[in-house]
Design a protein around this motif. Structure first.
Motif: not given
Length: 845
Positions: A489-490, A793-796, A800-801, A805-806
């Motif tokens: 999430a960085c 791209f950064a928001f998406f 999504l990530g 990851a969770a």
């Protein structure tokens, strides 16, 4: 009641926000606080003493408030010393934070613009976001001195051979740039990190091999000690800066990407240390089959190394974004040929003084701005104007620093040197613009402010959900997935999305002859729907020539002498045209008394004891001159042909006129047609008469125009359009255009115009061509599209990530995201944003 106060102690936007919030918490107060200048405008229902305001403000930090009269505010701010603020509580004593002055070049700034216009004296990392500070390029290259390696007492200002031993002279200072030093330091750390991380990774992964061959050498507990030893250089040397930045971010509560990196890898490393030294405190879920605690040295080192790789790639990409500035700086030569008493002498460009005569040989770069005094040549100005065709120059023509001489030699006089040259001004504008913050970036800044705490909260929830409901070993799954959430999430890509595109876009504009003063202008240009344009020097060539002088009296030569003598004191292009015409006719210029230039109307003065006025009809009305119908009819006939006509009156009687022609630029028709195709309404506002304005508007197919406009008329028209909700751009080149250029949403100055006009504008077209407005519009559109792509791209990526990851996919597909894969994806997400921004370098305007 409304009062203005000076606030001291603020050094960043966080301080400004805190002060504003504190003041607004007081009952009966509405406060607006700005950082530059540092003032608070407070509206009160009832008067509140300054002492009470100070008492409340002191609780928020080391801020002070004082009330000053409006006349003293500016001087007080200018002399106010820089004070420490909350943002300096990190004890960085070796870095002095200062506001960006005009001489800030060579200092360092944060590429994320965390502290607005703040710069640092030394390289390092930003105390707010932790990014490596970038160097602001110097306006001119530093003067390099040379010495002999065998005889250090020999010092020359240029390369050559030693007069004592004949050896080649070498630079006294290393020429490696600061950017290269930062990059090389990261490369060195990357090598050490890889050298130590690869063995740790192989040791950890060997457990996945049946009949692990490493276990034949020694048992797992001893291999854990090997991993621990190899991880120390990675954690405490190569990547220690990430933990320092994370700690600073937590202490100052400026949470950022390094907060997440530091917490995630720090927890993994400390967990591994505890597992080695205190294994008995851990439950069975955290143990392997052989009884040892499951350690995460490989996760820690691999994640940190991948983040370091991202930093390395970003450092390389950042240096590329300033490539346009570097290329511009390279345009200026290091030496010039000075002509003294007819002899040539090679000198350093830093030693050139105003008034020096310089010889420019075929193929040489022109060292400074000036005019040709002897000879002629064709000059390649493509590096400044973007136009590839060389321009013929003769005696009296201006030449600019950095342009390239053709195949003839000439002598020029130096008029502007050092930071005064056009090339230096271009570099300065590009630097300022690339560092400025676009309004759209506020969206990213606002999201990033709340993003990190939310991610930490999601990470904690992830751990507890897995520990409660996950499969065995549930706590191990929870621990791994919580770290993966922190890593992936960085918000680095989010922070880079706007500034990277702005930096590349501004550089591209400079290479194409479009100089953009700040990022806000770059963004707003895309929204412009009305273009106000002047006529002379903007639509037309701005090189008027007198076609004829008509006199009702028989002696036209005497009348020409009078008006030429009057115009010799005026800088207006029309005035110069009259003077040139008189000189061509061999008319002598005589003394003029009581000369006065009346803006937007013309000039008046006393010539041979007669009161002479030359200008438009409004000037005739001002001086109460009588205009006969015969003269008026002849003037109207000239105006209908598109000519600019100036009335001539002597002692209150109009006795003739000057007919002046100014050709429409070949590109004006095409440029205006393209702008209208893009939905921009083009309106011509000119000080010329109705008939001439109509003729020009007809040629250009303009739907709207206004004639006889004074400077205040143009200003009022722009205000009227803005009140209707229009986004107005104004293009002009004269001093009389300066108020309108400043009022417009986007002021566009012709580079061929006056310094005042250029200073008042937000965009300058070096070539002085309306086609440059089309380029600016296209550039703005491309940059904004690029920024939106980056933000999407950064928001998406994060939307999504984080769920992946969770572990939301695990119940359905059995898919989990390793923290190492998350780190790799996080690093390359930032690089992909940079790569997308760099595509603007190939944009065709």
């Amino acid at each position: 009641m409304k009062h203005t106060y000076i606030i001291t102690g603020m050094s960043c936007d966080g301080c400004r926000s805190k002060v504003e919030k504190t003041l607004n918490a007081i009952d009966g107060i509405q406060a607006t606080v700005t950082l530059d200048p540092p003032i608070a405008t407070i509206t009160m229902e009832n008067h509140i003493p300054t002492a009470q305001l100070q008492e409340t403000l002191s609780k928020a930090g080391k801020y002070s408030i004082s009330m000053e009269s409006p006349t003293n505010i500016t001087s007080k701010i200018a002399t106010e010393p820089v004070t420490k603020s909350c943002c300096e509580s990190n004890k960085i004593q070796d870095k002095k934070i200062v506001a960006l002055p005009s001489n800030a070049y060579g200092k360092y700034y944060c590429p994320m613009h965390c502290e607005g216009e703040k710069v640092y004296d030394k390289p390092g990392s930003c105390p707010v976001c932790g990014m490596n500070l970038e160097k602001i390029p110097e306006l001119s290259s530093a003067k390099i001195m040379y010495t002999c390696p065998m005889h250090p007492e020999v010092i020359k200002d240029g390369p050559g051979s030693c007069p004592i031993c004949g050896m080649d002279l070498v630079p006294m200072e290393p020429t490696e740039s600061e950017e290269n030093k930062v990059y090389n330091d990261l490369v060195r750390k990357m090598k050490i990190a890889v050298l130590c991380t690869v063995p740790v990774f192989l040791i950890a992964m060997s457990d996945m091999i049946s009949d692990n061959p490493l276990m034949r050498i020694m048992d797992a507990s001893k291999w854990n000690w090997v991993q621990f030893g190899l991880s120390l250089p990675v954690v405490f040397y190569a990547c220690w800066m990430f933990f320092v930045r994370a700690w600073k971010s937590i202490v100052t509560w400026n949470l950022n990407m390094f907060t997440l990196i530091g917490i995630g890898t720090g927890v993994a490393f400390l967990f591994s240390l505890a597992g080695m030294f205190f294994p008995d405190i851990f439950p069975n879920e955290f143990r392997t089959e052989d009884g040892t605690v499951l350690l995460y040295f490989e996760a820690t080192t691999v994640i940190l190394t991948l983040v370091l790789l991202g930093q390395l790639l970003e450092a390389r990409a950042h240096s590329r974004t300033s490539g346009a500035i570097k290329e511009l700086l390279k345009l200026a030569p290091t030496e010039a040929t000075l002509v003294i008493d007819g002899k040539d002498q090679v000198i350093s460009i830093h030693d050139i003084k105003k008034g020096d005569l310089l010889r420019v040989k075929p193929g040489d770069k022109i060292p400074v701005d000036g005019k040709i005094t002897d000879g002629e040549s064709a000059i390649d100005e493509s590096m400044i104007t973007g136009e590839p065709i060389p321009v013929d120059k003769i005696i009296g023509d201006s030449v600019s620093s950095g342009t390239i001489n053709g195949n003839k030699s000439f002598v020029m006089i130096a008029e502007k040197v050092g930071s005064e040259t056009l090339l230096s001004q271009i570099v300065q504008m590009v630097n300022n613009a690339s560092r400025s913050k676009a309004p759209i970036q506020k969206l990213a800044d606002k999201i990033a402010k709340y993003f990190v705490p939310i991610v930490v909260f999601v990470s904690v929830i992830t751990f507890f959900v897995w520990a409660k409901f996950g499969p065995e070993p549930a706590m191990v799954y929870g621990f791994i997935n919580a770290i993966a959430v922190l890593i992936i999430a960085c918000p680095c890509a989010l922070g880079l999305a706007t500034p990277m595109s702005v930096m590349v876009g501004v550089g591209k504009g400079a290479q194409s002859g479009v100089l953009i003063k700040n990022a806000e202008a770059l963004e707003r240009m895309n929204k412009v729907n009305v273009l106000i344009t002047d006529k002379t020097g903007t639509i037309t060539e701005g090189k008027p020539s007198v076609e004829k002088v008509f006199s009702l009296e028989s002696d036209e030569n005497t009348l020409l002498q009078s008006i030429a003598s009057l115009n010799q004191y005026s800088e207006h292009p029309l005035a110069q045209a009259v003077v040139n015409f008189a000189k061509a006719k061999n008319a002598s210029l005589i003394e003029v008394k009581d000369f006065e230039a009346i803006s937007g109307k013309g000039v008046i003065g006393t010539v041979t004891n007669k009161k002479v006025a030359l200008g438009n009809k409004k000037l005739m009305e001002q001086v109460n001159a009588t205009v006969l119908d015969e003269l008026e009819n002849k003037i109207i006939a000239e105006q209908k042909l598109g000519k600019t006509v100036s009335y001539i009156s002597v002692d209150g009687i109009a006795v003739g006129f000057v007919s002046i022609t100014d050709a429409i630029k070949a590109t004006s028709v095409e440029a205006i047609k393209e702008l209208m195709r893009q939905g921009v309404e083009v309106i011509m506002l000119t000080g010329d008469n109705e008939n001439t304005a109509k003729a020009v508007a007809s040629t250009l197919n303009l739907s709207s125009y206004k004639a006889g406009c004074l400077p205040e008329d143009k200003l009022k028209e722009i205000k009227r359009l803005q009140s209707e909700g229009k986004i107005v751009a104004m293009a002009g080149d004269g001093i009389n255009d300066a108020p309108a250029l400043a009022q417009a949403d986007i002021g566009i100055a012709m580079g061929t115009g006056t310094d005042v006009a250029i200073e008042s504008a937000k965009i300058t077209l070096v070539k002085g061509d309306l086609q440059g407005i089309v380029k600016a519009k296209n550039l703005s559109h491309a940059v904004m599209r690029n920024i939106k792509q980056n933000l999407f791209f950064a928001f998406f990526y994060n939307v999504l990530g984080i769920p992946i990851a969770a572990g939301v996919l695990y119940p359905f597909f059995g898919v989990l995201l390793s923290p190492m894969i998350a780190a790799l994806a996080m690093s390359f997400s930032s690089v992909s944003v940079i790569a997308n921004a760099l595509r603007l370098r190939n944009l065709k305007l």
